[in-house]
Design a protein around this motif. Structure first.
Motif, short mmCIF file in Angstrom:
data_model
loop_
_atom_site.label_atom_id
_atom_site.label_comp_id
_atom_site.label_asym_id
_atom_site.label_seq_id
_atom_site.Cartn_x
_atom_site.Cartn_y
_atom_site.Cartn_z
N LYS A 64 0.58 -1.21 -0.04
CA LYS A 64 -0.41 -0.17 0.21
C LYS A 64 0.72 1.30 0.06
O LYS A 64 0.29 2.18 -0.52
N LEU A 67 2.31 1.94 -3.49
CA LEU A 67 1.45 2.35 -4.08
C LEU A 67 0.84 4.03 -4.64
O LEU A 67 1.00 4.52 -5.02
N ILE A 68 0.84 4.54 -2.74
CA ILE A 68 0.66 5.58 -2.42
C ILE A 68 2.13 6.64 -3.34
O ILE A 68 1.99 7.55 -3.87
N LEU A 98 -5.15 3.89 -9.10
CA LEU A 98 -4.52 3.91 -7.73
C LEU A 98 -5.51 4.44 -6.51
O LEU A 98 -5.14 3.64 -5.82
N ASN A 99 -6.60 5.22 -7.09
CA ASN A 99 -6.86 6.19 -5.89
C ASN A 99 -8.38 4.63 -5.72
O ASN A 99 -8.37 4.65 -4.81
N LEU A 102 -6.30 2.57 -3.55
CA LEU A 102 -6.09 3.07 -2.61
C LEU A 102 -7.60 2.88 -1.64
O LEU A 102 -7.41 2.42 -0.36
N THR A 103 -8.40 3.06 -1.61
CA THR A 103 -10.00 3.42 -1.09
C THR A 103 -10.40 1.31 -0.77
O THR A 103 -11.24 1.99 0.04
N THR A 105 -8.75 -0.85 -0.21
CA THR A 105 -8.26 -1.47 0.73
C THR A 105 -7.63 -0.74 2.09
O THR A 105 -7.26 -1.68 3.29
N SER A 106 -8.36 0.09 2.53
CA SER A 106 -8.50 0.95 3.21
C SER A 106 -8.94 0.39 4.56
O SER A 106 -10.52 -0.56 4.45
#
Length: 106
Positions: A64, A67-68, A98-99, A102-103, A105-106
């Motif tokens: 993660k 990815l950031i 990517l957005n 990331l959203t 997996t949060s």
């Protein structure tokens, strides 16, 4: 050429990023192909941090973080290369993916 931290992005690198961005847009989410494409983008964008993190397990915090880091590199190149429409379009595709990653997996 696009300059990043004293380094330049050649026209060949730009073309490669454009091609990778469109491949990511049509790849299956969270697939091995997508991870491979993300790693290739990390190399093309000279982002060693994301490259190393993307070699870890896709469910890990390190992944993660990769990815950031890649998202930050995309943002930087988008700002620097804003004159190049093809590059911008491809970077937007990558940023959108990517957005999503990331959203989810949060």
């Amino acid at each position: 050429m696009t300059i990043r931290g004293g380094e330049c992005m050649s026209d060949d690198q730009k073309q490669y990023v454009v091609e990778m961005g469109h491949q990511i847009d049509i790849s299956k989410m969270r697939s091995k192909q997508e991870t491979k494409l993300m790693r290739s983008l990390s190399v093309a964008l000279n982002d060693r941090t994301s490259l190393e993190a993307l070699l870890t397990d896709p469910d890990s915090l390190s992944y993660k973080a990769g990815l950031i880091s890649l998202a930050q590199a995309v943002k930087l190149y988008a700002w620097i290369g804003r004159e190049d429409q093809l590059l911008m379009q491809s970077l937007q595709l990558v940023a959108n993916r990517l957005n999503l990653l990331l959203t989810s997996t949060s």
